[in-house]
Structures are given as structure tokens and as C-alpha cells.
Design a protein around this motif. Structure first.
Motif, PDB file in Angstrom:
ATOM      1  N   TYR A  12       0.210  57.236 -18.940  1.00 27.38           N
ATOM      2  CA  TYR A  12       1.126  56.346 -18.226  1.00 27.38           C
ATOM      3  C   TYR A  12       0.393  55.514 -17.177  1.00 27.38           C
ATOM      4  O   TYR A  12       0.686  54.323 -16.989  1.00 27.38           O
ATOM      5  CB  TYR A  12       2.247  57.160 -17.565  1.00 27.38           C
TER       6      TYR A  12
ATOM      7  N   LEU B 241      -1.538  52.708 -18.868  1.00 27.32           N
ATOM      8  CA  LEU B 241      -0.689  51.644 -19.406  1.00 27.32           C
ATOM      9  C   LEU B 241       0.021  50.836 -18.315  1.00 27.32           C
ATOM     10  O   LEU B 241       0.742  49.890 -18.630  1.00 27.32           O
ATOM     11  CB  LEU B 241       0.342  52.235 -20.371  1.00 27.32           C
TER      12      LEU B 241
ATOM     13  N   TYR C  68       2.245  52.029 -15.828  1.00 26.06           N
ATOM     14  CA  TYR C  68       3.555  52.487 -15.357  1.00 26.06           C
ATOM     15  C   TYR C  68       3.463  52.921 -13.894  1.00 26.06           C
ATOM     16  O   TYR C  68       2.432  53.424 -13.434  1.00 26.06           O
ATOM     17  CB  TYR C  68       4.068  53.647 -16.206  1.00 26.06           C
TER      18      TYR C  68
ATOM     19  N   HIS D   8       4.767  46.001 -22.360  1.00 21.94           N
ATOM     20  CA  HIS D   8       4.939  44.694 -23.004  1.00 21.94           C
ATOM     21  C   HIS D   8       5.375  44.853 -24.462  1.00 21.94           C
ATOM     22  O   HIS D   8       6.131  44.020 -24.980  1.00 21.94           O
ATOM     23  CB  HIS D   8       3.646  43.893 -22.919  1.00 21.94           C
ATOM     24  N   ASP D   9       4.932  45.912 -25.122  1.00 23.70           N
ATOM     25  CA  ASP D   9       5.392  46.185 -26.486  1.00 23.70           C
ATOM     26  C   ASP D   9       6.870  46.552 -26.491  1.00 23.70           C
ATOM     27  O   ASP D   9       7.609  46.198 -27.416  1.00 23.70           O
ATOM     28  CB  ASP D   9       4.568  47.320 -27.110  1.00 23.70           C
TER      29      ASP D   9
ATOM     30  N   ARG E 236       4.294  53.859 -25.337  1.00 21.05           N
ATOM     31  CA  ARG E 236       3.923  52.496 -25.697  1.00 21.05           C
ATOM     32  C   ARG E 236       3.735  51.634 -24.458  1.00 21.05           C
ATOM     33  O   ARG E 236       4.290  51.897 -23.398  1.00 21.05           O
ATOM     34  CB  ARG E 236       4.998  51.875 -26.606  1.00 21.05           C
ATOM     35  N   ASN E 237       2.955  50.590 -24.623  1.00 21.71           N
ATOM     36  CA  ASN E 237       2.729  49.621 -23.559  1.00 21.71           C
ATOM     37  C   ASN E 237       4.053  48.957 -23.174  1.00 21.71           C
ATOM     38  O   ASN E 237       4.866  48.638 -24.040  1.00 21.71           O
ATOM     39  CB  ASN E 237       1.732  48.567 -24.053  1.00 21.71           C
TER      40      ASN E 237
END
Length: 267
Positions: free
Chosen positions: A23, A26, A28, A206-207, A203-204
Motif C-alpha cells: 500500500y 502504491l 495509499y 489510478h487503475d 491495485r494502483n
């Protein structure tokens, strides 16, 4: 209480060092570790006269077992903010009344409810205790009128992308649920969570925003589903813990204070 900011994932099923590092990598800022409680667990307390008599005959020091489990301590040496979330599957409106009497309930930051029938759904949409409603295609979806009432009460609806990765049927159910929520309430107050059990489920952000378009959300709704809407859920949970108050003062660190002073100079 830390002010919410940045990207959030408000449903993480398991937590460990690898998941925390994932996290952080990525980007978060805040996550919520989930504990799920089914409707049978709420009926595990004293429910008949025989059990009550046995309870009265025991020592005065013994106490009735709490129907809600206590939160587990989490080791975290990163800047990631980790909250605790409780998700309860309710089949009977009467079970909902047990929550306020639980000591462990107050220790959780976020409260989510998965209604198993329409009667429970009507009960929770006006409750101040509920932050998130978890809908299920198999158990039916909230009505359009109920959706509007929930939005007015600042209650949010959750979509999990984690099950979409695991199989075709789960992916189909999630997409169907998303489009049904769009039909009922135009996808208002939607948050998108992972339901991650392992780091490969994450997941990212943005994804996830791009995935929101597939789920019937607009560009703004997709971004808000992992940012602004999650912040509102967290702020509402803070308000529930604080109780009725006119103002809440939160101290800021030196860096934020210098930024505020610099902005005032420019003005």
C-alpha cells in the motif's frame, strides 16, 4: 484522530508487513482492516430464561461475553494510517439494537452493514451508526427511495474489485451490482474497496479510477470513490465517536503550520 487525505482502501481482509509495504509503494495514505461478523454471532448471547438463570448463579466477577470481537493490535512502522472496520451481516432488525450495548463496538473506527433482507435495509438507512452499506446481488438491492434517504444521511455504498479478479461469475455479479446501483441512485456516494487478502489483490489507485468507468461511474465519481467519498466516511465515523459537538480542534504539525503561515503572507 488523523484527518483523512489521499487515496484510501476501506476494506482490507488481512494485514501483514508485505501488504502494508504494498500500500505504501502504491501511494495509499489510509486503509481500514475489516472484521466480518455474521448474523448468527449476534444471537450467541443470552437469549432465554434458562441461560439468564445460569448467568445469575455465576460469580459476580464473570461478565457476559461480548457479541462483537475486540480489535487486534497491528504493528505498523510506516506512514500508512490503519483504521479498524467492522462489517456485520444482519438478518433481523432486532440484532441491530445489540450493537449500541457492546463495549467492543466503540473501539472500531468504521461501521459497515450488509443487509440480508429488505426489512433490515429499511432499518439501517436512517441509523447514525452506519457508515457503509454493503449490497449483494443475491440478497437484492436497496430501493431508489431508500438509496436517496441513505445519501441524505451521508451513508455510502461499497463496491469491491477484489472478487472481480478471482473469477468470471464474481466479476459478472460485481458489474451487475454496480449498474443496479447506478439505476437506483445514479452511483452517488460510492466507494471502491479491494477486499484484499494478499498483496497481489491490491491495485494502483489510478487503475481503480479507470475501473470505475466500467462500473458505471463518471470520471469524478471514479476519483471520489477512492478519495473524497472515503474521506467523508472516515469523518462521519470520527463524528460518531466524538458525539454531539460544535467544533473539533485538531493540532497540525510544524510543516503544515509553516505552509498555512506562508499562504497567509502571500494573501
Amino acid at each position: 484522530m488523523i484527518p483523512p487525505k489521499g487515496y484510501c482502501d476501506l476494506r482490507v481482509e488481512k494485514i501483514n508487513k508485505d501488504i502494508i509495504n504494498a500500500y505504501v509503494a502504491l501511494g495509499y495514505n489510509m486503509i481500514a482492516v475489516n472484521t466480518t461478523l455474521d448474523s448468527f454471532s449476534l444471537d450467541s448471547g443470552v437469549s432465554n430464561r434458562k441461560k439468564r438463570k445460569k448467568l445469575e448463579n455465576t460469580d459476580n466477577d464473570s461478565t457476559q461475553q461480548d457479541c462483537i470481537p475486540p480489535i487486534k493490535p497491528i504493528e505498523n512502522d510506516s506512514n500508512l494510517v490503519i483504521l479498524n472496520r467492522l462489517t456485520i451481516k444482519l438478518a433481523n432488525p432486532g440484532q441491530f439494537q445489540k450493537l449500541s450495548s457492546s463495549k467492543n463496538f466503540k473501539s472500531y473506527d468504521i461501521m459497515a452493514v450488509e443487509p440480508l433482507n429488505e426489512q433490515v435495509c429499511q432499518e439501517i438507512i436512517t441509523s447514525q451508526l452506519v457508515d457503509i452499506i454493503v449490497c449483494n446481488v443475491k440478497n437484492g438491492v436497496i430501493s431508489a427511495k431508500g438509496y436517496k434517504v441513505a445519501v441524505d444521511k451521508n451513508i455510502h455504498f461499497e463496491l469491491c474489485y477484489g472478487p472481480m479478479v478471482n473469477g468470471y461469475f464474481m466479476r459478472q455479479d460485481t458489474i451487475t451490482l454496480a449498474h443496479m446501483l447506478h439505476m437506483k441512485g445514479k452511483s452517488k456516494n460510492i466507494i471502491v474497496s479491494s477486499g484484499a487478502n494478499v498483496k497481489t489483490d491490491i491495485r494502483n489507485p489510478h487503475d481503480i479510477i479507470n475501473l470505475g468507468l466500467l462500473l458505471g461511474l463518471s470520471n469524478k465519481q471514479s476519483k471520489d470513490s477512492v478519495t473524497e467519498n472515503c474521506h467523508l466516511v472516515i469523518l462521519k465515523s470520527y463524528g460518531r465517536k466524538l458525539g454531539k459537538s460544535a467544533i473539533n480542534v485538531i493540532p497540525i504539525n510544524d510543516r503544515e503550520q509553516k505552509t498555512v503561515q506562508a499562504s497567509k503572507v502571500k494573501l
